[in-house]
Write a protein that holds these residues in place. Structure first.
Motif: not given
Length: 131
Positions: A46-66
């Motif tokens: 769980r990143p700090s910054g709530g749901e928006e930060s979670a989406r940014k974290l997911l969107d910023s991953m390059k190796l991990f597939w969504r």
């Protein structure tokens, strides 16, 4: 920043004592006489910054597939509240106790340094966007 890591192998994890008792690598005690724990490849953050930060974290991953499913050979990541649990009502989501900022990771067979580097770059990218 990460405010919470959920993984049964962590001493402070809720349910760690059960995981330590039950998540034993089959036949690990055969050669050494000592059972070896194997806590698996799934964890949540769980990143700090709530749901928006979670989406940014997911969107910023390059190796991990969504992904909507986990447990592949390739590393995957998902936000349960917008994927696997998206069909639930708000009441059902609250009852499931899965926060909107939870990012679930399934670590695959890539080189550990590559996996760590991808998570690190995603966290750094997320920090730059919020500053």
């Amino acid at each position: 920043d990460i405010i919470e890591v959920l993984y049964p192998g962590l001493d402070n994890s809720k349910g760690h004592s059960i995981a330590k008792r039950d998540m034993i690598l089959v036949d690990s005690f055969q050669d050494t006489g000592v059972a070896e724990n194997c806590y698996g490849y799934l964890l949540s953050v769980r990143p700090s910054g709530g749901e928006e930060s979670a989406r940014k974290l997911l969107d910023s991953m390059k190796l991990f597939w969504r992904a909507n499913d986990l447990g592949r050979v390739k590393s995957t990541a998902t936000i349960p509240t917008i994927s696997t649990h998206s069909q639930l009502s708000e009441v059902e989501k609250q009852l499931s106790n899965i926060p909107g900022d939870l990012v679930r990771l399934s670590v695959g067979c890539e080189h550990p340094e590559d996996i760590i580097a991808d998570i690190d770059q995603a966290l750094n990218k997320m920090k730059r966007k919020t500053v």
